[in-house]
Write a protein that holds these residues in place. Structure first.
Motif, PDB file in Angstrom:
ATOM      1  N   LYS A   1      -5.738   2.027  -1.701  1.00 15.37           N
ATOM      2  CA  LYS A   1      -5.756   3.346  -2.331  1.00 15.37           C
ATOM      3  C   LYS A   1      -5.815   3.177  -3.843  1.00 15.37           C
ATOM      4  O   LYS A   1      -5.296   2.207  -4.390  1.00 15.37           O
ATOM      5  N   ASP A   2      -6.442   4.134  -4.500  1.00 14.68           N
ATOM      6  CA  ASP A   2      -6.649   4.005  -5.947  1.00 14.68           C
ATOM      7  C   ASP A   2      -5.603   4.754  -6.757  1.00 14.68           C
ATOM      8  O   ASP A   2      -5.724   4.860  -7.980  1.00 14.68           O
ATOM      9  N   THR A   3      -4.573   5.281  -6.096  1.00 15.68           N
ATOM     10  CA  THR A   3      -3.545   6.021  -6.827  1.00 15.68           C
ATOM     11  C   THR A   3      -2.343   5.143  -7.195  1.00 15.68           C
ATOM     12  O   THR A   3      -1.484   5.578  -7.976  1.00 15.68           O
ATOM     13  N   THR A   4      -2.277   3.941  -6.652  1.00 12.37           N
ATOM     14  CA  THR A   4      -1.177   3.042  -6.973  1.00 12.37           C
ATOM     15  C   THR A   4      -1.341   2.506  -8.388  1.00 12.37           C
ATOM     16  O   THR A   4      -2.389   1.975  -8.742  1.00 12.37           O
ATOM     17  N   ARG A   5      -0.289   2.649  -9.178  1.00 12.26           N
ATOM     18  CA  ARG A   5      -0.321   2.143 -10.546  1.00 12.26           C
ATOM     19  C   ARG A   5       0.278   0.736 -10.597  1.00 12.26           C
ATOM     20  O   ARG A   5       1.191   0.422  -9.842  1.00 12.26           O
ATOM     21  N   ILE A   6      -0.241  -0.085 -11.489  1.00 16.09           N
ATOM     22  CA  ILE A   6       0.273  -1.444 -11.696  1.00 16.09           C
ATOM     23  C   ILE A   6       0.751  -1.550 -13.130  1.00 16.09           C
ATOM     24  O   ILE A   6       0.007  -1.246 -14.069  1.00 16.09           O
ATOM     25  N   ALA A   7       1.998  -1.954 -13.295  1.00 17.00           N
ATOM     26  CA  ALA A   7       2.572  -2.076 -14.633  1.00 17.00           C
ATOM     27  C   ALA A   7       3.082  -3.494 -14.843  1.00 17.00           C
ATOM     28  O   ALA A   7       3.848  -4.015 -14.029  1.00 17.00           O
ATOM     29  N   GLU A   8       2.645  -4.106 -15.923  1.00 21.62           N
ATOM     30  CA  GLU A   8       3.092  -5.461 -16.254  1.00 21.62           C
ATOM     31  C   GLU A   8       4.148  -5.398 -17.357  1.00 21.62           C
ATOM     32  O   GLU A   8       4.128  -4.499 -18.201  1.00 21.62           O
ATOM     33  N   PHE A   9       5.062  -6.354 -17.314  1.00 24.72           N
ATOM     34  CA  PHE A   9       6.105  -6.409 -18.336  1.00 24.72           C
ATOM     35  C   PHE A   9       6.469  -7.859 -18.589  1.00 24.72           C
ATOM     36  O   PHE A   9       6.270  -8.729 -17.732  1.00 24.72           O
ATOM     37  N   ASP A  10       6.994  -8.128 -19.764  1.00 22.43           N
ATOM     38  CA  ASP A  10       7.412  -9.479 -20.127  1.00 22.43           C
ATOM     39  C   ASP A  10       8.808  -9.739 -19.574  1.00 22.43           C
ATOM     40  O   ASP A  10       9.743  -8.983 -19.846  1.00 22.43           O
ATOM     41  N   LEU A  11       8.944 -10.795 -18.797  1.00 24.30           N
ATOM     42  CA  LEU A  11      10.229 -11.133 -18.202  1.00 24.30           C
ATOM     43  C   LEU A  11      11.110 -11.811 -19.238  1.00 24.30           C
ATOM     44  O   LEU A  11      10.692 -12.787 -19.874  1.00 24.30           O
ATOM     45  N   PRO A  12      12.334 -11.327 -19.448  1.00 26.28           N
ATOM     46  CA  PRO A  12      13.247 -11.985 -20.392  1.00 26.28           C
ATOM     47  C   PRO A  12      13.493 -13.434 -19.993  1.00 26.28           C
ATOM     48  O   PRO A  12      13.455 -13.790 -18.810  1.00 26.28           O
ATOM     49  N   VAL A  13      13.749 -14.273 -20.976  1.00 26.51           N
ATOM     50  CA  VAL A  13      13.978 -15.705 -20.737  1.00 26.51           C
ATOM     51  C   VAL A  13      15.473 -15.976 -20.760  1.00 26.51           C
ATOM     52  O   VAL A  13      16.196 -15.484 -21.634  1.00 26.51           O
ATOM     53  N   ARG A  14      15.938 -16.747 -19.786  1.00 30.83           N
ATOM     54  CA  ARG A  14      17.364 -17.096 -19.742  1.00 30.83           C
ATOM     55  C   ARG A  14      17.700 -18.070 -20.862  1.00 30.83           C
ATOM     56  O   ARG A  14      16.923 -18.980 -21.164  1.00 30.83           O
ATOM     57  N   ASP A  15      18.848 -17.874 -21.465  1.00 33.42           N
ATOM     58  CA  ASP A  15      19.319 -18.750 -22.535  1.00 33.42           C
ATOM     59  C   ASP A  15      19.862 -20.037 -21.917  1.00 33.42           C
ATOM     60  O   ASP A  15      20.999 -20.079 -21.438  1.00 33.42           O
ATOM     61  N   ALA A  16      19.032 -21.080 -21.909  1.00 36.34           N
ATOM     62  CA  ALA A  16      19.441 -22.346 -21.303  1.00 36.34           C
ATOM     63  C   ALA A  16      20.521 -23.048 -22.119  1.00 36.34           C
ATOM     64  O   ALA A  16      21.147 -24.001 -21.636  1.00 36.34           O
ATOM     65  N   GLY A  17      20.758 -22.585 -23.346  1.00 38.58           N
ATOM     66  CA  GLY A  17      21.754 -23.222 -24.191  1.00 38.58           C
ATOM     67  C   GLY A  17      23.162 -22.676 -23.997  1.00 38.58           C
ATOM     68  O   GLY A  17      24.117 -23.196 -24.590  1.00 38.58           O
ATOM     69  N   GLU A  18      23.311 -21.645 -23.171  1.00 38.10           N
ATOM     70  CA  GLU A  18      24.630 -21.074 -22.903  1.00 38.10           C
ATOM     71  C   GLU A  18      25.495 -22.096 -22.171  1.00 38.10           C
ATOM     72  O   GLU A  18      25.126 -22.614 -21.119  1.00 38.10           O
ATOM     73  N   ALA A  19      26.662 -22.399 -22.745  1.00 37.15           N
ATOM     74  CA  ALA A  19      27.549 -23.417 -22.169  1.00 37.15           C
ATOM     75  C   ALA A  19      28.077 -23.000 -20.810  1.00 37.15           C
ATOM     76  O   ALA A  19      28.222 -23.828 -19.903  1.00 37.15           O
ATOM     77  N   ASP A  20      28.376 -21.715 -20.652  1.00 41.23           N
ATOM     78  CA  ASP A  20      28.874 -21.195 -19.381  1.00 41.23           C
ATOM     79  C   ASP A  20      27.661 -20.792 -18.540  1.00 41.23           C
ATOM     80  O   ASP A  20      27.034 -19.760 -18.785  1.00 41.23           O
ATOM     81  N   ASN A  50       0.802  -1.219   0.000  1.00 43.01           N
ATOM     82  CA  ASN A  50       0.000   0.000   0.000  1.00 43.01           C
ATOM     83  C   ASN A  50       0.837   1.272   0.000  1.00 43.01           C
ATOM     84  O   ASN A  50       0.328   2.346  -0.326  1.00 43.01           O
ATOM     85  N   ALA A  51       2.104   1.159   0.353  1.00 38.65           N
ATOM     86  CA  ALA A  51       2.984   2.333   0.329  1.00 38.65           C
ATOM     87  C   ALA A  51       3.521   2.611  -1.062  1.00 38.65           C
ATOM     88  O   ALA A  51       4.075   3.688  -1.322  1.00 38.65           O
ATOM     89  N   ALA A  52       3.366   1.664  -1.983  1.00 37.45           N
ATOM     90  CA  ALA A  52       3.966   1.785  -3.308  1.00 37.45           C
ATOM     91  C   ALA A  52       3.177   2.753  -4.206  1.00 37.45           C
ATOM     92  O   ALA A  52       1.948   2.806  -4.164  1.00 37.45           O
ATOM     93  N   ASP A  53       3.931   3.483  -5.010  1.00 36.76           N
ATOM     94  CA  ASP A  53       3.321   4.300  -6.064  1.00 36.76           C
ATOM     95  C   ASP A  53       3.151   3.484  -7.340  1.00 36.76           C
ATOM     96  O   ASP A  53       2.258   3.759  -8.140  1.00 36.76           O
ATOM     97  N   LEU A  54       4.037   2.494  -7.505  1.00 40.19           N
ATOM     98  CA  LEU A  54       4.015   1.658  -8.704  1.00 40.19           C
ATOM     99  C   LEU A  54       4.349   0.228  -8.307  1.00 40.19           C
ATOM    100  O   LEU A  54       5.315  -0.015  -7.571  1.00 40.19           O
ATOM    101  N   ILE A  55       3.562  -0.721  -8.780  1.00 36.11           N
ATOM    102  CA  ILE A  55       3.817  -2.139  -8.545  1.00 36.11           C
ATOM    103  C   ILE A  55       4.099  -2.796  -9.882  1.00 36.11           C
ATOM    104  O   ILE A  55       3.324  -2.666 -10.835  1.00 36.11           O
ATOM    105  N   LEU A  56       5.230  -3.491  -9.965  1.00 29.56           N
ATOM    106  CA  LEU A  56       5.608  -4.181 -11.190  1.00 29.56           C
ATOM    107  C   LEU A  56       5.170  -5.640 -11.121  1.00 29.56           C
ATOM    108  O   LEU A  56       5.401  -6.316 -10.124  1.00 29.56           O
ATOM    109  N   ILE A  57       4.552  -6.116 -12.179  1.00 33.04           N
ATOM    110  CA  ILE A  57       4.134  -7.515 -12.260  1.00 33.04           C
ATOM    111  C   ILE A  57       4.772  -8.142 -13.493  1.00 33.04           C
ATOM    112  O   ILE A  57       4.452  -7.769 -14.627  1.00 33.04           O
ATOM    113  N   PRO A  58       5.696  -9.081 -13.288  1.00 33.30           N
ATOM    114  CA  PRO A  58       6.330  -9.736 -14.438  1.00 33.30           C
ATOM    115  C   PRO A  58       5.419 -10.789 -15.049  1.00 33.30           C
ATOM    116  O   PRO A  58       4.715 -11.510 -14.339  1.00 33.30           O
ATOM    117  N   ARG A  59       5.440 -10.881 -16.361  1.00 39.14           N
ATOM    118  CA  ARG A  59       4.728 -11.942 -17.059  1.00 39.14           C
ATOM    119  C   ARG A  59       5.757 -12.957 -17.551  1.00 39.14           C
ATOM    120  O   ARG A  59       6.739 -12.590 -18.196  1.00 39.14           O
TER     121      ARG A  59
END
Length: 256
Positions: free
Chosen positions: A57-76, A26-35
């Motif tokens: 409170k109705d002033t808190t904004r919620i923003a969604e974003f696409d979470l990058p995917v880790r490259d499972a093929g990376e040898a290291d 409730n203290a947040a001005d912006l809440i991030l939600i990863p997809r």
């Protein structure tokens, strides 16, 4: 200066939120939600439900974003994780800049707790400019697993070790402990062990309506867990599970 709150929200049950977590939301001005893609839409849905339930409170904004995917093929492996963290930090920064700039209070709802096998703190420290970072602890999957099985994690006066499925598969049973907690197992690493004398407590979707728990001798329960896990993954499109392994006293005496 911007404040970034990493809020532990437990393992799926909105009732696991602490009062401190509710206050931080409730203290947040912006809440991030990863997809995390359609296969894991349940995780984003839970975060939306929490916001709908506890925001006052109705002033808190919620923003969604696409979470990058880790490259499972990376040898290291470590380089792959490092690159992935950079990409996630960039996604956070861009979403924050698009919605609130460089000031205010931003919150991320963290599955479990930010301190245990979670990269949120490492990623947060890659943001530029660096925000003030606050952490609100949450119930971990280890706590939820022990509670689901009514199991005390440690034996009297004895240590335990928390590790990953990858390390268990590559290194075998860790030396010096008889209780091992396994997280982030993309498969069933316990199959790489000699099951004789080992007991397992396994759980998936802990704290969620679809929670599944199985326990017993590894030799007997291992195949059942493998089949149950595969079926659940096919039905949901994803699975999040963890387990505890303990050796019986007689098995310790014959361990290498």
């Amino acid at each position: 200066m911007m404040t970034l709150s990493l809020i532990g929200i437990g393992c799926g049950d909105p009732g696991q939120l602490t009062r401190a977590a509710i206050q931080a939301v409730n203290a947040a001005d912006l809440i991030l939600i990863p997809r995390k893609g359609t296969a894991k839409s349940d995780l984003a849905d839970l975060r939306r439900t929490i916001c709908a339930d506890v925001l006052t409170k109705d002033t808190t904004r919620i923003a969604e974003f696409d979470l990058p995917v880790r490259d499972a093929g990376e040898a290291d492996y470590r380089k792959g994780v490092d690159d992935w963290h950079d990409a996630v930090a960039a996604a956070w920064s861009q979403t924050i800049a698009d919605h609130t700039g460089t000031e205010g209070r931003v919150a991320l709802l963290i599955w479990g707790d930010p301190s245990l096998y979670d990269s949120s703190l490492r990623i947060a420290r890659r943001l530029n400019p660096l925000p003030k970072i606050e952490v609100v602890p949450g119930i971990t999957s280890i706590q939820a697993l022990c509670a689901a099985h009514a199991l005390p994690l440690n034996d009297i006066g004895e240590p335990f070790l928390v590790t990953t499925g990858r390390r268990l598969r590559e290194g075998g049973w860790p030396e010096g402990v008889d209780t091992v907690v396994v997280m982030l197992d993309g498969g069933t690493a316990f199959q790489s062990l000699d099951p004789d004398g080992i007991h397992i407590w396994w759980g998936a979707y802990l704290g969620m309506p679809d929670q599944i728990i199985i326990s017993g001798a590894l030799a007997e329960m291992g195949p059942r867990i493998v089949a149950t896990r595969q079926d659940a993954r096919e039905r949901h499109g994803w699975i999040m599970d963890s387990y505890i392994l303990k050796r019986r006293p007689e098995a310790r005496q014959h361990a290498p």
